[in-house]
Scaffold this active site. Structure first.
Site: not given
Lengths: 233, 233
Positions: B56, B123
């Site tokens: 992220d 991610e």
């Protein structure tokens, strides 16, 4: 936009700043670093704001990398809470203050960089260093010592990232009242919740989460940051 | 935790995935990449969750870097809105779907990776690549073509990041009602505002900002994402 070479005096100043921050200067784009320390009151066209945006991303990655390597056993839920402390305006403002960042800022003389603004400027410096060098690890010496101290402080805290408890203790001690939560479902996929928390009828925090509890914890975390910040904790 | 060498078949599979993603494999830690594609239903100890946290951060930085270089003239306020589109679960889920990421996931056979979960897995892959190589730019070929398309789509949109307008048009067209905003001040320094937006009495978005207008725009942006997502836009 023509690039004007920096004066040698400004160049020396910026070198001094990097030395203080513990950041190696090879490959640094000095004009970008100068821009990172320029306020819109000094130059409306070319100032720190877009660099702050990049630096915010760099710092979140640096903090995630830090937590992954330093705290490999910590549950992921605590990673999120810990990172929000490490990259908070409160801590970044303190760090910027500690490095005397305000001495290097170009701004209208009536403006005195402090608090959240110092945090923004530090993020912009981080953005300038990253965009110059493509290197994240070079920033470690500037932040890791502070993060070590802060992470240990948080992990030793009896409230231990339980912000609802921390907030409740704080409001009872200071105002002899309890925080009041209002929670409602928030449409979306997956189903989420939104919580607001009030102290003495003032809204002090808002949070979202995948459960009522998670939303209230998020709201309490924001409130705790606000109240503890005002009290100068 | 002992590191068990990957079977050569799994290794070949993962190489195939990196080829699809356009990511060079030199220096990749294959065990970390394997972990990024492992769900807790398959291995509760070592799964994608902490890698998603790192990824992220990497993606937010990659997106900031992208916007800085590709859209140097865009105002900073739009950077924030654009980045939230580029790293949204909706878009990342679509990208993961397009690359056929689900084919490579180790999970209980009853679970079928899709939507937000595919976004999380992508991610995590990004996190594994970054932690292996310390390199952010290597991820560019995997994301930049999608971001080019998405950024152009957003910038050509008549609502042009004005989510209050976009939301109002959408609810009028679909439900023949207007969104209702409730805004209140949020304590803190500097003072902020919090807005909620309701459509047909359901809370569909929450936002914060330094003005009433900014808070309502942020709330409308979340609502727009929710409603457009449900409508499969």
């Amino acid at each position: 936009m023509a690039v004007v070479p920096l004066g040698s005096r400004r160049h020396q100043e910026l070198q001094k700043l990097l030395d203080r921050l513990g950041i190696q200067s090879s490959g640094i784009n000095w004009n970008l670093l100068d821009q990172a320390l320029t306020h819109s009151s000094f130059d409306p066209q070319s100032n720190y704001e877009p660099l702050e945006f990049v630096g915010d991303g760099v710092l979140r990655l640096l903090a995630a990398d830090y937590l992954w390597h330093r705290y490999p056993q910590t549950p992921v839920g605590e990673y999120t809470a810990l990172r929000s402390v490490l990259v908070s305006n409160r801590l970044l403002g303190q760090i910027g203050q500690g490095y005397g960042l305000a001495d290097f800022v170009l701004a209208s003389s009536r403006l005195q960089p402090q608090g959240a603004w110092l945090a923004d400027l530090l993020e912009a410096v981080v953005g300038a260093v990253y965009l110059s060098t493509g290197n994240v690890t070079r920033l470690q010496p500037c932040f890791y010592p502070h993060w070590d101290r802060e992470a240990q402080r948080v992990l030793q805290d009896p409230a231990r990232l339980n912000y609802k408890n921390a907030l409740q203790e704080w409001t009872q001690e200071h105002y002899k009242v309890l925080p009041i939560y209002q929670t409602e479902p928030l449409s979306g996929t997956p189903e989420r919740f939104m919580a607001r928390v009030y102290v003495r009828k003032q809204l002090v925090g808002v949070g979202q989460g995948e459960s009522v509890k998670a939303a209230q914890q998020a709201a309490a975390q924001q409130a705790w940051g606000v109240l503890a910040g005002e009290a100068g904790l």
